[in-house]
Scaffold this active site. Sequence first.
Site, PDB file in Angstrom:
ATOM      1  N   GLU A 171     191.705  13.069  50.455  1.00  0.00           N
ATOM      2  CA  GLU A 171     192.798  12.952  51.412  1.00  0.00           C
ATOM      3  C   GLU A 171     193.876  11.930  51.046  1.00  0.00           C
ATOM      4  O   GLU A 171     194.064  10.927  51.761  1.00  0.00           O
ATOM      5  CB  GLU A 171     192.251  12.619  52.803  1.00  0.00           C
TER       6      GLU A 171
ATOM      7  N   GLU B  10     185.296  19.130  54.423  1.00  0.00           N
ATOM      8  CA  GLU B  10     184.982  18.441  55.688  1.00  0.00           C
ATOM      9  C   GLU B  10     185.493  19.283  56.836  1.00  0.00           C
ATOM     10  O   GLU B  10     186.615  19.803  56.784  1.00  0.00           O
ATOM     11  CB  GLU B  10     185.694  17.086  55.806  1.00  0.00           C
TER      12      GLU B  10
END
Length: 479
Positions: free
Chosen positions: A165, A379
């Site tokens: 991320e 995720e």
Amino acid sequence: MSAKRKTLPKDFIFGGSTAGYQVEGATREDGRGPCSWDEDMARPGSRFTADPASDFYHKYPEDLALCEQFGVKGIRISFSWTRILPEGEGRMNQKGIDYYNKLIDTCIAHGVEPFVTLHHFDTPLAYFHAGGWENRALIDHFVDYARVCFEAFGDRVRKWATFNEPWSIAQNGYIAGNFPPHHTFELGRAIQIEHNLMVAHARALHLYKTMHLPGKIGIVHTLEGKVPITDTPENRHARDLDDAMSNRFMLDACFHGGYDAETRALIDEILEKNGSTLVTEPGDFEAFAQAAKEIDFLGMNYYSSHFLKAWDGESQVINNSTGEKGTSVFALKGVGARVSNPAVPTTDWDWPIYPQGMHDQLVRVHRDYPTCKEIFIAENGMGYKDDFVDGKIDDTPRIEYVAKHLAAVHAAIAEGVPVKGYYIWSLQDMLSWSNGYNKRYGLFYVDYKTQKRYPKKSAYWYKLCSERHAIVPLEEVVY
Ligand code: BGP
């Protein structure tokens, strides 16, 4: 078999996701050097500490035995850079290498494939003090660290991600202010950091390819769905701007090997409105072009989507970091404002629950980035204040959340999107970066006082899904 049952491919991986800093604890053990978050959690007023977190440093054999027992076939872990290189560069810490060797070997012994992320937010402290990802010197250091990891573990690790991320590093550290260095509304700096991280990613990825190791390598991006709250040209433009900054800019770098003209125009509009410019070097684009040819997969994190309206005002952000519903504010100068959509439910942390957004992002990546060969949901999951009653945790809302998102994956696969696995966030309960310990995500409940693990109802459900390669109806879970 239920007529409603949705099946998934036989080789679809049902995995569990973790991150080193959030689970390991042991931040001062066995020669580990300090990282940015150690200092952050030690500052006055900090509400949490990463010791012992879920004590994965010592409890990993137990957690991996649980994986095997509950059908979790893959585990996402991240290496703590400063366990391996305590100063970030130079001296290697053999105890850190030994730890990750034991961890990887234990994964394999339990039939749980390790999927390793090299950097999941925990930058070595000295580099953080030297400007973090704004300082391009960190790019070379990251590539050197990647080489050490590929050499030490590349014989057994078959899935690598360079970064977790990049958008969260940029946004949370420089716009929302809830990650170190806690700057707010610095959109220009955030975009510069995104670019620098893309260069570091591209160079480390190419290095891996030159080493001819037997695995695959990609990156993990969080893709946020962006939807205009009402269909007006102004709101659509706000959607495009937010999407460019959060998603498209980095997807272009990774899969198109450079920024598309339209993306660059949106980014330049944001930069101009915020009095900033992007600094690039010619070699950056050569690195992007090379890595885009070589990248094996996208790891996609998806939690929620944002509903946008046009916004002329100054930036304002209030982070809901306590789970008190309805307290978030997020409006960015030159971009747009994220507003609530009364038709869409939210978690206690105000994250819209919108599985359609996951489907739409999967389809969008497949359509707009055809060089993306495979996608793993790296995720997805639901933060929830689980109730522990007599040793049992009935987390039905989490099961419902995950089932709806798996249904979105199922629909995307039916449309030809090559999604190869789903790594639930999270495997066990753990530290949430800015929300602490009352926001739980795990399949396995962690009693933080005793470090005892308790499989939640969701773990029993997930096991059935993994065994039957299907999204099993809730009624079939015996708990
Ligand atoms: C992602 C991070 C994870 C994890 C997750 C949940 O952005 O990659 O590390 O923390 O979000 O977020 P939170 O803990 O803030 O609820």
